[in-house]
Design a protein around this motif. Structure first.
Motif, mmCIF file in Angstrom:
data_model
loop_
_atom_site.group_PDB
_atom_site.id
_atom_site.type_symbol
_atom_site.label_atom_id
_atom_site.label_comp_id
_atom_site.label_asym_id
_atom_site.label_seq_id
_atom_site.Cartn_x
_atom_site.Cartn_y
_atom_site.Cartn_z
ATOM 1 N N ILE A 5 17.780 -2.362 -12.256
ATOM 2 C CA ILE A 5 18.519 -2.403 -11.251
ATOM 3 C C ILE A 5 19.423 -2.307 -10.059
ATOM 4 O O ILE A 5 20.533 -2.580 -10.237
ATOM 5 C CB ILE A 5 17.478 -4.027 -9.956
ATOM 6 N N ASP A 22 16.138 -13.752 -4.980
ATOM 7 C CA ASP A 22 15.345 -13.238 -4.493
ATOM 8 C C ASP A 22 15.011 -11.826 -5.176
ATOM 9 O O ASP A 22 14.024 -12.080 -5.704
ATOM 10 C CB ASP A 22 15.243 -12.868 -2.778
ATOM 11 N N ILE A 23 15.834 -12.253 -6.620
ATOM 12 C CA ILE A 23 15.364 -10.848 -6.724
ATOM 13 C C ILE A 23 14.677 -11.828 -8.232
ATOM 14 O O ILE A 23 13.850 -11.094 -8.469
ATOM 15 C CB ILE A 23 16.687 -9.352 -7.354
ATOM 16 N N CYS A 27 10.751 -10.931 -9.605
ATOM 17 C CA CYS A 27 10.802 -10.241 -10.793
ATOM 18 C C CYS A 27 10.483 -12.291 -11.692
ATOM 19 O O CYS A 27 9.029 -11.766 -12.902
ATOM 20 C CB CYS A 27 12.075 -9.874 -11.612
ATOM 21 N N TYR A 34 14.243 -7.611 -16.717
ATOM 22 C CA TYR A 34 15.544 -7.127 -15.693
ATOM 23 C C TYR A 34 16.456 -7.048 -15.579
ATOM 24 O O TYR A 34 17.121 -8.098 -15.965
ATOM 25 C CB TYR A 34 14.813 -7.508 -13.326
ATOM 26 N N PRO A 103 13.368 -8.069 -2.160
ATOM 27 C CA PRO A 103 12.999 -8.171 -3.350
ATOM 28 C C PRO A 103 11.345 -8.137 -3.511
ATOM 29 O O PRO A 103 10.561 -7.721 -4.747
ATOM 30 C CB PRO A 103 13.710 -8.797 -4.419
ATOM 31 N N ILE A 106 9.595 -5.798 -5.251
ATOM 32 C CA ILE A 106 9.534 -4.462 -6.779
ATOM 33 C C ILE A 106 8.054 -5.278 -7.501
ATOM 34 O O ILE A 106 7.808 -3.470 -8.221
ATOM 35 C CB ILE A 106 10.533 -5.560 -7.508
ATOM 36 N N TYR A 165 15.042 2.769 -0.967
ATOM 37 C CA TYR A 165 14.519 1.588 -1.770
ATOM 38 C C TYR A 165 12.896 1.839 -2.625
ATOM 39 O O TYR A 165 11.780 2.468 -1.632
ATOM 40 C CB TYR A 165 13.764 0.457 -0.354
#
Length: 265
Positions: A5, A22-23, A27, A34, A103, A106, A165
């Motif tokens: 990322i 948040d990522i 994930c 990630y 995120p 994703i 994005y």
């Protein structure tokens, strides 16, 4: 398969804690591995120090620009780094570090790649997508720009050209860097036009595109906007000329090189 990322960062200290959390949440819930490629573009607000602290909690690599170089060079360095770190089956994702790109989308982007797309694009203009917190002027400019790009760079009904994005097959980015060399982002010094240039050049290589609806959350942005409209508009004009130029334009140059490559195989 791992997600690499890419996060372009310039004075985003107020946003980074939430973004990283948040990522990780998105994930982890989707059971996606990630790795974060953080490009700090000469920040002066303490982003560098916070990134170093966060790197102790999240798997990441920091690319450091001592001076602010702009989005184009930041994206170039981020993608080159991610391409080097990626296996052919990995996915490269780029999202802004100001919390406007949630995120939570994703997994949707990753699923689009798994379903056969080479590039999955978070789109404000599909049913279910939209924009929150953007001024009326910026909303109109964004919509008009995307209409113009659909005319200048038609891509089979694509609606969203300017949102950065996106998810990419790592093998596509690796191929593009090898094919274009130092000109993968030729207009990297001209504001935000690098986002459209990258898409145009990957499409010229035959990339399959798929859009995924998403909502831009400009109301969650804690930092100031970095876009320079005059520079970016000039960059868009230059890109249109280079793409359509009768002798040696991007379209003709790429198609000629691809024919040569196929004949040599």
């Amino acid at each position: 398969m791992r997600l690499n990322i890419v996060l372009p960062i310039y004075n985003e200290r107020e946003n980074l804690e939430k973004l990283f959390a948040d990522i990780d949440k998105a994930c982890t819930e989707a059971q996606l591995r990630y790795f974060l490629v953080c490009v700090n573009d000469g920040s002066s607000d303490g982003s560098k120090e916070l990134l170093e602290e966060l790197s102790k909690r999240y798997e990441s690599h920091i690319v450091e620009h001592r001076l602010n170089r702009g989005l184009g060079e930041t994206i170039r360095d981020g993608f080159e780094c991610a391409a080097e770190l990626s296996g052919a089956d990995d996915i490269i994702i780029r999202l802004d570090a100001d919390n406007t790109h949630a995120p939570q989308y994703i997994p949707d982007l990753v699923n689009a790649i798994r379903d056969g797309a080479d590039i999955a694009i978070a789109s404000r203009f599909l049913p279910g997508g939209g924009m929150v917190g953007l001024s009326n002027d910026r909303t109109v400019i964004s919509k008009v720009a995307n209409i113009i790009f659909r005319v200048c760079f038609p891509m089979g009904g694509l609606q969203e050209y300017t949102c950065g994005y996106r998810a990419y097959r790592a093998s596509l980015i690796q191929r593009a860097i090898d094919f274009y060399k130092g000109n993968f982002l030729q207009l990297r010094g001209l504001g935000f036009c690098c986002t459209v240039e990258k898409l145009v050049k990957l499409k010229l290589l035959g990339a399959k595109l798929q859009e995924v609806p998403f909502v831009l959350r400009y109301d969650l942005k804690a930092s100031e906007s970095k876009i320079a409209l005059n520079v970016t508009t000039f960059g868009y004009a230059m890109m249109t000329i280079l793409y359509h130029w009768p002798q040696g334009g991007w379209r003709r140059t790429v198609r000629k090189r691809l024919r040569v490559q196929r004949s040599e195989q």
